[in-house]
Design a protein around this motif. Structure first.
Motif, PDB file in Angstrom:
ATOM      1  N   GLY A 104      56.822 -30.576 -22.891  1.00 43.49           N
ATOM      2  CA  GLY A 104      56.287 -29.456 -23.636  1.00 43.49           C
ATOM      3  C   GLY A 104      55.769 -28.326 -22.774  1.00 43.49           C
ATOM      4  N   LEU A 105      55.255 -27.308 -23.438  1.00 41.90           N
ATOM      5  CA  LEU A 105      54.800 -26.093 -22.773  1.00 41.90           C
ATOM      6  C   LEU A 105      53.611 -26.333 -21.857  1.00 41.90           C
ATOM      7  CD1 LEU A 105      55.011 -23.746 -25.884  1.00 41.90           C
ATOM      8  CD2 LEU A 105      56.683 -23.946 -24.032  1.00 41.90           C
TER       9      LEU A 105
ATOM     10  N   LYS B  30      47.863 -24.010 -23.818  1.00 48.31           N
ATOM     11  CA  LYS B  30      49.124 -24.348 -24.480  1.00 48.31           C
ATOM     12  C   LYS B  30      49.059 -25.714 -25.154  1.00 48.31           C
ATOM     13  CE  LYS B  30      51.892 -21.331 -21.566  1.00 48.31           C
ATOM     14  NZ  LYS B  30      52.912 -21.212 -20.497  1.00 48.31           N
TER      15      LYS B  30
ATOM     16  N   SER C  19      46.800 -24.813 -28.469  1.00 41.93           N
ATOM     17  CA  SER C  19      47.393 -23.857 -29.406  1.00 41.93           C
ATOM     18  C   SER C  19      48.759 -24.301 -29.908  1.00 41.93           C
ATOM     19  CB  SER C  19      47.503 -22.476 -28.754  1.00 41.93           C
ATOM     20  OG  SER C  19      48.392 -22.491 -27.659  1.00 41.93           O
ATOM     21  N   ARG C  20      49.475 -25.087 -29.110  1.00 36.02           N
ATOM     22  CA  ARG C  20      50.827 -25.510 -29.507  1.00 36.02           C
ATOM     23  C   ARG C  20      50.880 -26.961 -29.973  1.00 36.02           C
ATOM     24  NH1 ARG C  20      54.415 -21.222 -30.131  1.00 36.02           N
ATOM     25  NH2 ARG C  20      53.693 -19.552 -28.775  1.00 36.02           N
ATOM     26  N   HIS C  21      49.726 -27.588 -30.099  1.00 34.95           N
ATOM     27  CA  HIS C  21      49.585 -28.932 -30.662  1.00 34.95           C
ATOM     28  C   HIS C  21      50.204 -30.006 -29.751  1.00 34.95           C
ATOM     29  CE1 HIS C  21      48.269 -26.629 -34.032  1.00 34.95           C
ATOM     30  NE2 HIS C  21      49.480 -26.224 -34.369  1.00 34.95           N
TER      31      HIS C  21
ATOM     32  N   ASN D  85      54.471 -29.082 -30.141  1.00 36.93           N
ATOM     33  CA  ASN D  85      55.338 -28.609 -29.065  1.00 36.93           C
ATOM     34  C   ASN D  85      55.069 -29.310 -27.741  1.00 36.93           C
ATOM     35  OD1 ASN D  85      54.974 -25.391 -30.529  1.00 36.93           O
ATOM     36  ND2 ASN D  85      56.778 -26.676 -30.666  1.00 36.93           N
ATOM     37  N   ASN D  86      54.078 -30.182 -27.722  1.00 39.00           N
ATOM     38  CA  ASN D  86      53.776 -30.987 -26.543  1.00 39.00           C
ATOM     39  C   ASN D  86      53.753 -32.456 -26.939  1.00 39.00           C
ATOM     40  OD1 ASN D  86      52.989 -28.665 -24.681  1.00 39.00           O
ATOM     41  ND2 ASN D  86      51.477 -28.398 -26.313  1.00 39.00           N
TER      42      ASN D  86
ATOM     43  N   ARG E 239      47.425 -22.453 -34.713  1.00 36.36           N
ATOM     44  CA  ARG E 239      47.427 -21.807 -33.397  1.00 36.36           C
ATOM     45  C   ARG E 239      46.988 -20.346 -33.479  1.00 36.36           C
ATOM     46  NH1 ARG E 239      51.698 -18.609 -31.960  1.00 36.36           N
ATOM     47  NH2 ARG E 239      53.442 -18.428 -33.398  1.00 36.36           N
ATOM     48  N   LYS E 240      47.224 -19.685 -34.631  1.00 37.81           N
ATOM     49  CA  LYS E 240      46.832 -18.285 -34.778  1.00 37.81           C
ATOM     50  C   LYS E 240      45.316 -18.124 -34.826  1.00 37.81           C
ATOM     51  CE  LYS E 240      50.876 -17.616 -37.772  1.00 37.81           C
ATOM     52  NZ  LYS E 240      51.295 -17.257 -39.148  1.00 37.81           N
TER      53      LYS E 240
ATOM     54  N   GLY F 286      43.648 -26.503 -32.884  1.00 37.68           N
ATOM     55  CA  GLY F 286      44.695 -27.342 -32.323  1.00 37.68           C
ATOM     56  C   GLY F 286      44.727 -28.704 -32.990  1.00 37.68           C
TER      57      GLY F 286
ATOM     58  N   GLN G 223      56.086 -29.896 -35.294  1.00 32.33           N
ATOM     59  CA  GLN G 223      55.274 -28.747 -34.916  1.00 32.33           C
ATOM     60  C   GLN G 223      54.481 -29.003 -33.626  1.00 32.33           C
ATOM     61  OE1 GLN G 223      55.205 -25.725 -36.435  1.00 32.33           O
ATOM     62  NE2 GLN G 223      56.785 -26.441 -37.830  1.00 32.33           N
TER      63      GLN G 223
END
Length: 519
Positions: free
Chosen positions: A465-466, A140, A143-145, A422-423, A397-398, A402, A420
């Motif tokens: 974040g996630l 996470k 992939s979620r930056h 998310n962390n 992320r797709k 990262g 963008q």
């Protein structure tokens, strides 16, 4: 048995409640509450201490002293708890806590259960409980930056180094855009450093990329027409081994100069295979060709050292399970922007091709670390790199790409790119504009948490974040390897220079005595 520290008072909501306590808990501590037949986890986000008797309307010090002697320790502590969810699934309860709900300190067993992450990357430990390790979800995080934000000297470089070493321990692939050569001589316990020189092979460039460097505008159709043809002919000549020169820009200019000198309005222009390139070149076209030649002269002056046709594609130089460091310490900002743009662009294209079946392309994910993100992706000006930072932030992320934005000036980082991420790992931030800018980019950063950022000590961070399940106040581990991201010892540098100067004077004096003795 869990210790009761207070009772809820006033109105509570699904996501927060207030409590009154006689003891003094710590800001950032985790607490539990029993209601709805569940054990609910919360985090203390704010604390105040006060006295009913000694309110703000008393202005006489003697009166305050007399009340204090009578009242003794009869003060209250009021706090605010953010509801994080039930301890099993971290789902927010559907009903608020009843009045007078007991607030208990979360036990080590509950905390270890919440923060347990078998394959997680250990960042540090809880500020409120150093025996509880904080581990991040790597999937996470990548992939979620991620954004690492702090004022200068708060511990950004140490934090980045801990993360990189943790990735290397798991055979990860960090790629660092090193603006100040901080990581060139670093040593990571879990992996080697792979230095990549700031050079591009122009044979792997797309025409629009070089066109942008040459400052040829989109509406300059004639200039673009001749430049495009010369660009592809030059690539073909070098790849075919028919060129006597390896200077890509000079080869392009050779074609342009030939067309400028040989072209006529009635005669066609041929290539080496006697195929017609242009049916004719008008006088007006010649002026455009000369404009391109002049722009290429400027390009060569600015970026001449950037190109080398004898090196491999930069992507082929990236090594898995090593800290890949692009050394940008000796190049100017314009060159750094071009390199970042080029690498992000070809990485995204190569990963897309690989995902869609071309197994000769980039076969593994990469975690890009952008030091000085406010320079490479600034808020108030367009740069060659910012567009591709945004593209990676939106699409990466797709395809397993990262992004980690690192900055000591969050308010000047592009808000689109920052939102963008998310962390976030936020170390000490004092500047109110920085705080507001970060809060606008993060949905989970409350006013109460923002108010705590100036009080963080060096190496302490708020993690959101996630990748962390719940908002967490962390004491980041001290990096065990060697890095050069810290402050220079000014006094030591001065003293060393004075000693060197004195030694040089002594050496010159000895040489002078020897010379005098020879005469």
């Amino acid at each position: 048995m869990e210790k009761i520290i207070g009772l809820s008072v006033g109105e509570s909501s699904l996501t927060e409640l207030s409590f009154i306590s006689k003891g003094m808990p710590k800001m950032g501590e985790y607490v539990t509450m029993e209601y709805n037949n569940q054990t609910i986890l919360g985090m203390i986000e704010s604390l105040v201490r006060g006295s009913v008797s000694l309110n703000g309307d008393i202005y006489d010090p003697d009166t305050i002293s007399r009340i204090r002697s009578i009242e003794g320790d009869d003060y209250y502590i009021k706090g605010n708890v953010k509801i994080l969810g039930d301890v099993d699934n971290l789902k927010i309860p559907r009903t608020p806590a009843p009045p007078a709900t007991e607030i208990k300190l979360a036990s080590p067993e509950i905390l270890n259960k919440v923060f347990k992450n078998k394959d997680g990357l250990k960042l540090g430990s809880l500020i409120s409980n150093e025996n509880v390790a904080v581990k991040l979800d790597i999937n996470k995080m990548v992939s979620r930056h991620l954004a690492i934000l702090a004022m200068t000297g708060a511990g950004k470089s140490n934090t980045v180094s801990v993360l990189i070493d943790g990735l290397l321990e798991r055979n990860g692939c960090p790629f660092i855009f090193d603006m100040h050569s901080e990581y060139v001589n670093a040593e990571f316990p879990s992996g080697k450093v792979n230095i990549i020189k700031p050079v591009i092979n122009p044979l792997h460039m797309d025409f629009p990329e070089l066109k942008s460097l040459a400052n040829i505008k989109s509406n300059s159709y004639i200039q673009e027409r001749y430049f495009r043809k010369a660009f592809y002919l030059s690539q073909k000549e070098i790849r075919g081994g028919t060129s006597s020169s390896q200077n890509f820009i000079q080869i392009i200019k050779k074609f342009l100069n030939n067309w400028y000198g040989d072209g006529t309005e009635s005669g066609p222009i041929y290539d080496n295979n006697q195929e017609i390139i242009f049916n004719s070149i008008s006088s007006k076209d010649k002026n455009s060709i000369m404009d391109v030649i002049n722009k290429l002269d400027d390009l060569e002056q600015k970026y001449g050292k950037l190109f080398n046709t004898n090196i491999n594609n930069i992507l082929s130089q990236i090594k898995l399970a090593q800290a890949n460091v692009l050394d940008l310490g000796q190049v100017d900002e314009l060159t750094a922007e071009v390199l970042v743009e080029h690498i992000l662009r070809i990485s995204l294209k190569s990963r897309k091709d690989y995902i869609h079946g071309n197994k000769d392309k980039l076969s593994f994910p990469i975690f890009f670390v952008l030091e000085e993100a406010h320079i490479l992706a600034p808020k108030d000006r367009e740069t060659k790199s910012k567009y591709w930072v945004r593209r990676i932030a939106r699409e990466g992320r797709k395809f397993g790409l990262g992004l980690c934005l690192v900055s000591q000036s969050p308010k000047t980082v592009d808000p689109d790119a920052l939102s963008q991420a998310n962390n976030m790992i936020i170390l000490r931030l004092v500047e109110p504009k920085d705080q507001r800018h970060v809060q606008m980019a993060s949905e989970s950063l409350s006013d109460d948490l923002v108010s705590q950022l100036p009080s963080l000590n060096i190496g302490e961070a708020l993690v959101l974040g996630l990748m962390a399940k719940v908002p967490t106040l962390v004491k980041v581990d001290e990096f065990k390897g060697r890095s050069v991201g810290g402050d220079i010892d000014i006094l030591a540098a001065w003293n060393s220079e004075v000693k060197n100067h004195e030694k040089e004077l002594e050496r010159q004096l000895e040489e002078s005595k020897l010379m005098d003795g020879n005469y």
